[in-house]
Design a protein around this motif. Structure first.
Motif, mmCIF file in Angstrom:
data_model
loop_
_atom_site.group_PDB
_atom_site.id
_atom_site.type_symbol
_atom_site.label_atom_id
_atom_site.label_comp_id
_atom_site.label_asym_id
_atom_site.label_seq_id
_atom_site.Cartn_x
_atom_site.Cartn_y
_atom_site.Cartn_z
ATOM 1 N N TYR A 20 0.587 -1.516 -0.011
ATOM 2 C CA TYR A 20 -0.418 -0.295 -0.266
ATOM 3 C C TYR A 20 0.756 1.773 -0.478
ATOM 4 C CZ TYR A 20 -3.659 3.208 1.429
ATOM 5 O OH TYR A 20 -4.159 4.846 1.724
ATOM 6 N N THR A 21 -0.347 1.423 -0.780
ATOM 7 C CA THR A 21 1.063 3.594 -0.857
ATOM 8 C C THR A 21 0.339 4.150 -0.115
ATOM 9 O OG1 THR A 21 2.382 3.003 -2.991
ATOM 10 C CG2 THR A 21 2.542 5.482 -2.231
ATOM 11 N N PHE A 22 0.756 5.515 0.855
ATOM 12 C CA PHE A 22 0.202 6.332 1.573
ATOM 13 C C PHE A 22 -0.021 7.739 0.634
ATOM 14 C CE2 PHE A 22 1.240 4.184 5.306
ATOM 15 C CZ PHE A 22 0.442 4.027 5.695
ATOM 16 N N PRO A 23 -1.046 8.083 0.268
ATOM 17 C CA PRO A 23 -1.443 9.329 -0.390
ATOM 18 C C PRO A 23 0.288 10.552 -0.234
ATOM 19 C CG PRO A 23 -3.227 9.130 0.510
ATOM 20 C CD PRO A 23 -2.171 7.612 1.069
ATOM 21 N N LYS A 24 0.295 11.240 -1.140
ATOM 22 C CA LYS A 24 1.473 12.008 -0.727
ATOM 23 C C LYS A 24 0.634 13.055 0.440
ATOM 24 C CE LYS A 24 3.629 11.806 -5.014
ATOM 25 N NZ LYS A 24 4.922 11.694 -5.140
ATOM 26 N N ALA A 25 -0.342 13.230 0.854
ATOM 27 C CA ALA A 25 -0.957 14.431 1.747
ATOM 28 C C ALA A 25 -0.567 13.938 2.845
ATOM 29 C CB ALA A 25 -1.933 15.048 1.538
ATOM 30 N N PHE A 26 -0.676 12.084 2.897
ATOM 31 C CA PHE A 26 -0.583 11.438 4.453
ATOM 32 C C PHE A 26 0.133 12.430 5.262
ATOM 33 C CE2 PHE A 26 0.381 8.748 7.438
ATOM 34 C CZ PHE A 26 -0.621 7.909 7.284
ATOM 35 N N PHE A 72 -0.884 -0.505 14.146
ATOM 36 C CA PHE A 72 -1.385 -2.005 12.776
ATOM 37 C C PHE A 72 -2.521 -2.910 13.728
ATOM 38 C CE2 PHE A 72 2.343 -0.260 10.666
ATOM 39 C CZ PHE A 72 1.961 0.026 9.120
ATOM 40 N N PHE A 73 -3.391 -3.718 13.532
ATOM 41 C CA PHE A 73 -4.344 -4.175 14.788
ATOM 42 C C PHE A 73 -4.682 -5.705 13.470
ATOM 43 C CE2 PHE A 73 -4.376 -0.668 17.042
ATOM 44 C CZ PHE A 73 -3.962 -1.438 18.560
ATOM 45 N N THR A 74 -5.007 -6.538 14.130
ATOM 46 C CA THR A 74 -5.542 -7.534 13.877
ATOM 47 C C THR A 74 -6.574 -8.155 14.423
ATOM 48 O OG1 THR A 74 -3.928 -9.246 14.601
ATOM 49 C CG2 THR A 74 -3.166 -8.900 12.412
ATOM 50 N N ASP A 75 -7.774 -8.723 13.822
ATOM 51 C CA ASP A 75 -8.968 -9.690 14.312
ATOM 52 C C ASP A 75 -8.821 -10.717 14.698
ATOM 53 O OD1 ASP A 75 -9.131 -10.634 11.836
ATOM 54 O OD2 ASP A 75 -11.056 -10.346 11.608
ATOM 55 N N LYS A 76 -7.487 -11.381 14.206
ATOM 56 C CA LYS A 76 -7.879 -12.470 15.495
ATOM 57 C C LYS A 76 -5.696 -12.916 15.677
ATOM 58 C CE LYS A 76 -10.291 -14.947 11.725
ATOM 59 N NZ LYS A 76 -10.529 -15.890 10.525
ATOM 60 N N GLU A 77 -5.496 -13.480 16.354
ATOM 61 C CA GLU A 77 -4.375 -13.806 17.239
ATOM 62 C C GLU A 77 -3.590 -14.319 15.551
ATOM 63 O OE1 GLU A 77 -2.431 -16.195 20.695
ATOM 64 O OE2 GLU A 77 -3.841 -15.134 20.787
ATOM 65 N N THR A 78 -2.344 -14.292 15.466
ATOM 66 C CA THR A 78 -1.396 -13.912 14.500
ATOM 67 C C THR A 78 -0.112 -13.948 15.015
ATOM 68 O OG1 THR A 78 -1.109 -14.319 12.199
ATOM 69 C CG2 THR A 78 -1.993 -11.950 13.266
ATOM 70 N N ILE A 79 0.531 -14.361 14.349
ATOM 71 C CA ILE A 79 2.182 -13.714 13.806
ATOM 72 C C ILE A 79 2.401 -13.252 12.553
ATOM 73 C CG2 ILE A 79 4.698 -14.471 14.292
ATOM 74 C CD1 ILE A 79 3.990 -16.641 15.892
ATOM 75 N N ALA A 80 2.703 -11.948 12.712
ATOM 76 C CA ALA A 80 2.714 -10.547 10.997
ATOM 77 C C ALA A 80 3.627 -10.142 11.604
ATOM 78 C CB ALA A 80 1.052 -10.255 10.943
ATOM 79 N N THR A 81 4.179 -9.712 10.453
ATOM 80 C CA THR A 81 5.241 -8.623 10.283
ATOM 81 C C THR A 81 4.706 -7.441 9.410
ATOM 82 O OG1 THR A 81 7.006 -9.814 10.307
ATOM 83 C CG2 THR A 81 7.743 -7.891 9.539
ATOM 84 N N THR A 82 5.042 -5.591 9.715
ATOM 85 C CA THR A 82 4.808 -4.395 9.149
ATOM 86 C C THR A 82 5.825 -4.156 8.447
ATOM 87 O OG1 THR A 82 4.309 -3.595 10.866
ATOM 88 C CG2 THR A 82 1.780 -4.648 9.621
ATOM 89 N N LEU A 83 5.693 -3.747 7.772
ATOM 90 C CA LEU A 83 6.798 -3.055 7.323
ATOM 91 C C LEU A 83 6.923 -1.354 6.722
ATOM 92 C CD1 LEU A 83 10.308 -2.469 6.740
ATOM 93 C CD2 LEU A 83 10.050 -3.395 4.893
ATOM 94 N N LEU A 84 7.193 -0.048 7.087
ATOM 95 C CA LEU A 84 7.363 0.950 6.639
ATOM 96 C C LEU A 84 8.382 1.401 5.794
ATOM 97 C CD1 LEU A 84 5.543 2.629 9.911
ATOM 98 C CD2 LEU A 84 4.612 1.570 7.168
ATOM 99 N N ASN A 85 8.262 1.219 4.753
ATOM 100 C CA ASN A 85 10.012 2.080 3.569
ATOM 101 C C ASN A 85 9.517 3.926 3.365
ATOM 102 O OD1 ASN A 85 12.042 2.998 1.862
ATOM 103 N ND2 ASN A 85 10.665 1.272 0.086
ATOM 104 N N TYR A 86 9.859 4.570 4.142
ATOM 105 C CA TYR A 86 10.139 5.926 3.886
ATOM 106 C C TYR A 86 11.106 6.585 2.901
ATOM 107 C CZ TYR A 86 8.015 5.977 8.856
ATOM 108 O OH TYR A 86 7.031 5.545 9.194
ATOM 109 N N LYS A 87 10.454 7.183 1.583
ATOM 110 C CA LYS A 87 11.037 8.070 0.882
ATOM 111 C C LYS A 87 11.115 8.885 0.796
ATOM 112 C CE LYS A 87 11.809 3.427 -1.735
ATOM 113 N NZ LYS A 87 11.211 2.885 -3.103
#
Length: 59
Positions: free
Chosen positions: A31-37, A44-59
């Motif tokens: 997902y790419t955030f809008p330029k004005a974001f 980040f939240f999930t609706d079920k228990e899980t093991i997950a990774t989120t990664l943000l790439n700032y450019k």
């Protein structure tokens, strides 16, 4: 599984829902955030228990 992005635009702990995503097991979502974001904090939240990774790439 539903992943939800919440953002705090003030830095005061005032989180609000920004965008939900439905994600299949073992799949990736890009997902790419809008330029004005703008946010001071993001979480980040999930609706079920899980093991997950989120990664943000700032450019």
């Amino acid at each position: 599984m539903k992943f939800t992005i919440e953002v705090d635009t003030t830095g005061n702990g005032d989180y609000m829902e920004y965008k939900p995503f439905n994600v299949a097991p073992c799949k990736t979502v890009n997902y790419t955030f809008p330029k004005a974001f703008h946010a001071r904090w993001i979480r980040f939240f999930t609706d079920k228990e899980t093991i997950a990774t989120t990664l943000l790439n700032y450019k």
